[in-house]
Design a protein around this motif. Structure first.
Motif, PDB file in Angstrom:
ATOM      1  N   PRO A 492      27.400  50.997  66.006  1.00  0.00           N
ATOM      2  CA  PRO A 492      27.375  52.055  67.031  1.00  0.00           C
ATOM      3  C   PRO A 492      28.509  51.850  68.031  1.00  0.00           C
ATOM      4  N   PRO A 523      19.514  62.232  63.189  1.00  0.00           N
ATOM      5  CA  PRO A 523      20.189  61.481  64.270  1.00  0.00           C
ATOM      6  C   PRO A 523      20.398  60.012  63.935  1.00  0.00           C
ATOM      7  N   THR A 524      19.561  59.471  63.042  1.00  0.00           N
ATOM      8  CA  THR A 524      19.676  58.057  62.670  1.00  0.00           C
ATOM      9  C   THR A 524      20.680  57.826  61.547  1.00  0.00           C
ATOM     10  N   GLN A 528      25.807  61.481  60.788  1.00  0.00           N
ATOM     11  CA  GLN A 528      25.630  62.303  61.983  1.00  0.00           C
ATOM     12  C   GLN A 528      25.877  61.510  63.266  1.00  0.00           C
ATOM     13  N   ALA A 529      25.381  60.278  63.290  1.00  0.00           N
ATOM     14  CA  ALA A 529      25.379  59.513  64.535  1.00  0.00           C
ATOM     15  C   ALA A 529      26.770  59.076  64.965  1.00  0.00           C
ATOM     16  N   SER A 533      28.494  60.334  68.466  1.00  0.00           N
ATOM     17  CA  SER A 533      28.839  59.424  69.557  1.00  0.00           C
ATOM     18  C   SER A 533      30.310  59.543  69.938  1.00  0.00           C
TER      19      SER A 533
END
Length: 638
Positions: A492, A523-524, A528-529, A533
């Protein structure tokens, strides 16, 4: 089956394979008389051979790019009616031309069989492009975004002419599935649209282009694979619709193709419980009989209801929807009994040890005919259809092709990937680029001299293609391009100082998104995440950014913080050059370069959405629309 000696590519025989063949006399009488006479003189084994089409994509652990003597023996022994080629078979133009030439030479050297092969391939264009060299094309959904029958017809002409130059005489396309289910994991951008009329219109234009070049076209996947949530390569999808409902959506494009004389139709391995009541129980459970094996679907709907009397071919029978639930012989017998003419890939052949499986299929079909479970009259119907199309397409016309291999190679080198084809490819790809969001006229990017541009996408070939395209832009003012890739292992952003530093250094950010399932919109999910971000961070730092949607366009519904959304409907990158144009012989996706050119203002996006994009919420698509069929903004900064 014939008992023959080994077919060995000795120096003498190799010389025969590359030389011109002597012409033979055509049989007297009409084509129908010739076909009838041929069927009367064929053995049952030879008839069955015409109805079996295996692949030899690999042999003894290697890609099968030149004809192995053992493969020649199999074709000769079983008098096979056709083979299907995959990317593993067709790496280069000259190599492919020779492979196809040698395949047909097996029949020419066979004194007991004069019926040339169907040499087939899935050259859909876009993400399903098998040829290693040539014209890739942007794919069906991109054509849907153009709304242009002219472009679709051009695509068909390009596909047909390049295949014909290589000696390939059947194309398994166009895809006529209506992509009405945004969660469909296998069709997606292979479909023209979620609108059945548009699918029918563009599919018809593509089909006519292919067939006008003398190559047989194949509509697939009957009765429609568009409203499925399971990939039939890995399981059995079910479409629980009535015939009346199917006639409103799924069957619309197929009806038009039939009315306009499509050469072949390929079945889909789809359960249709409201059409076929039979259920099957296997170790995997109880489920509806797949359409490929269903007489109610093939004979009842396709033959009788829609009036189609051409060739019906299965999708690959080694796909798990079939292979996990039936023995190989069971699947073949059920398809023939249902009214199918050709069983595609009924077993996996990768070495001589596998030939026993093919032998068993032949023995079991012969036994079924002899004990009355399958009539020889039913077999003859299929053989008549096969021979009729081979005669109509000039594949089997009573004479032998005398064109030498050298002449064939010269022709294929001239046609495959020609500058004319590449120019048309570029035009239709640029016409497809679709702008569906451009807040505060973020686009086009206009970097100053020495500006820093960050391009990030899942695969290195994608970012390589984007970087090289940026470098080729006439407007480039010594821009510095940095690339990054993301995957399930990417940390992340708050734990990823390397990516954060790249974002901090960037003056402009381009994020490629490659999404083909609903799970990747969660979302996880990193698909996509990670982009989400990045867009949030770019928003905080006021850095211009854009989402470049590389596959199914539904990802735009889950990236609200991206100020601009550009859709190109194709994810293939090109590590060999900035584009798939002149000077680059390898087949490469034109979609990414077109998207990059649009982002930097080389042209204005003119495409319009060929599908509805629903709102994605709590892991599912809702009935509410995020974007509608036909959307496409033109608010372009000058």
């Amino acid at each position: 089956m014939k008992k023959i000696g080994q077919f060995t590519l000795t120096a003498g025989l190799a010389a025969v394979l590359v030389s011109s063949s002597l012409p033979v006399m055509a049989e007297a009488g009409s084509s129908a008389d010739r076909i009838s006479h041929k069927i009367d003189t064929m053995t049952l084994e030879q008839k069955i051979g015409q109805m079996i089409m295996p692949d030899f994509r690999q042999w003894n652990g290697s890609n099968h790019t030149s004809l192995a003597p053992e493969v020649a023996n199999i074709i000769d022994r079983y008098d096979l009616g056709g083979v299907i080629l995959f990317a593993e078979n067709v790496s280069e133009t000259e190599q492919t031309t020779k492979l196809v030439h040698d395949l047909q030479e097996v029949v020419k050297q066979d004194a007991s069989n004069d019926i040339p092969l169907f040499v087939t391939i899935d050259q859909e264009g876009g993400i399903v492009t098998r040829l290693g060299t040539g014209t890739n094309l942007p794919g069906n959904m991109a054509l849907g975004a153009t709304r242009s029958s002219t472009y679709a017809n051009d695509a068909g002409h390009i596909i047909g002419s390049e295949l014909r130059a290589l000696g390939i005489n059947v194309n398994f396309g166009p895809v006529l599935d209506v992509n009405s289910n945004p969660g469909n994991p296998v069709i997606g951008v292979r479909s023209f649209s979620s609108d059945p009329e548009l699918v029918g219109t563009l599919g018809s234009a593509l089909m006519k282009g292919i067939q006008s070049e003398g190559v047989a076209a194949t509509a697939k996947h009957f009765p429609g694979h568009g409203d499925t949530a399971t990939d039939s390569h890995y399981g059995l999808p079910v479409v629980d619709r009535s015939l009346q409902e199917l006639e409103q959506v799924e069957l619309v494009p197929f009806k038009r193709a039939i009315a306009e004389d499509i050469d072949m139709i390929m079945t889909g391995h789809i359960g249709m419980p409201q059409i076929e009541p039979e259920v099957v129980t296997s170790t995997n459970g109880t489920f509806p009989l797949p359409a490929t094996l269903s007489d109610d679907v093939i004979t009842g709907v396709l033959r009788e209801k829609l009036g189609y009397d051409g060739i019906v071919i299965t999708d690959a029978l080694n796909m798990q929807a079939i292979a996990d639930n039936f023995t190989e012989s069971e699947a073949v017998l059920k398809t023939f009994d249902a009214g199918v003419d050709i069983a595609l890939m009924p077993t996996i052949l990768r070495s001589e040890q596998d030939v026993t499986k093919l032998d068993q299929i032949f023995k079991d079909v012969i036994a079924a005919v002899k004990d009355g479970r399958l009539s020889e009259e039913r077999i003859d119907q299929s053989v008549e259809r096969i021979l009729t199309l081979k005669a109509e397409r000039g594949i089997w016309n009573g004479t032998t092709d005398t064109t030498s291999l050298a002449e064939k190679i010269a022709q294929s080198n001239q046609i495959v990937g020609s500058p004319e084809h590449k120019a048309k490819e570029r035009a239709m790809t640029e016409a497809a680029v679709t702008l569906v969001k451009n807040d505060q006229r973020t686009l086009p990017f206009k970097p100053k001299k020495n500006a820093n541009v960050l391009v990030i996408a899942p695969a290195a070939d994608q970012t390589d293609s984007m970087k090289k395209t940026i470098a080729s832009l006439p407007k480039n003012r010594n821009w510095h391009v940095t690339t990054a890739n993301y995957s399930a292992t990417t940390l992340p952003l708050d734990q990823n100082p390397t990516l954060r530093a790249q974002l901090d250094a960037a003056d402009y950010i381009i994020v490629g998104s490659n999404v083909n399932t609903s799970a990747k919109l969660l979302p996880t999910a990193p698909e996509q995440a990670i982009p989400a971000s990045i867009f949030r961070y770019a928003k905080q730092t006021d850095t211009p950014s854009v989402l470049l949607s590389l596959r199914n366009p539904y990802d735009v519904a889950v990236q609200p913080d991206a100020p601009a959304h550009v859709l190109v409907y194709g994810f293939k990158g090109d590590p060999n050059g900035p584009d798939s144009e002149a000077g680059n012989l390898k087949s490469a996706g034109p979609n990414l370069p077109a998207g990059i050119r649009a982002i930097f203002g080389t042209f204005k996006p003119q495409g319009t959405l060929p599908v509805d994009v629903p709102v994605f919420q709590n892991g599912v698509f809702t009935d509410q629309l995020h974007l509608e069929f036909g959307d496409g903004f033109k608010n372009w900064k000058k």
